[in-house]
Design a protein around this motif. Structure first.
Motif: not given
Length: 94
Positions: A68-84
């Motif tokens: 719903g927000s760019a800030d949430q998407a940025a936070e999830l991008m960091l989390m998913k990238s670390k797992v990747f």
């Protein structure tokens, strides 16, 4: 909107969030969130890079998930990238 134009807008960067997010380091990789605006939501996107200059490798990280927000998407991008990165290591660039 047709599939072709949807893909064009997704990869052209025209829907990228106007806000610049700071990069974060993880295991010698640099993660830079760049959420993409998509139909009132924000797609999880950004870059994963390693190295500098001519030896720098970059991976465009784009997921179908939206927030719903760019800030949430940025936070999830960091989390998913670390797992990747944890799962793939240098194979991120293959």
């Amino acid at each position: 909107m047709g599939i072709l134009s949807s893909l064009k807008s997704l990869f052209s960067g025209s829907g990228a969030s106007a806000k610049a997010y700071p990069s974060e380091s993880h295991k010698q990789f640099t993660i830079t969130p760049a959420p993409i605006a998509a139909n009132g939501q924000y797609r999880i996107a950004g870059t994963i890079s390693k190295g500098e200059g001519d030896s720098q490798q970059v991976h465009q990280f784009i997921r179908s998930d939206t927030c719903g927000s760019a800030d949430q998407a940025a936070e999830l991008m960091l989390m998913k990238s670390k797992v990747f990165i944890d799962q793939m290591g240098d194979d991120v660039f293959n």
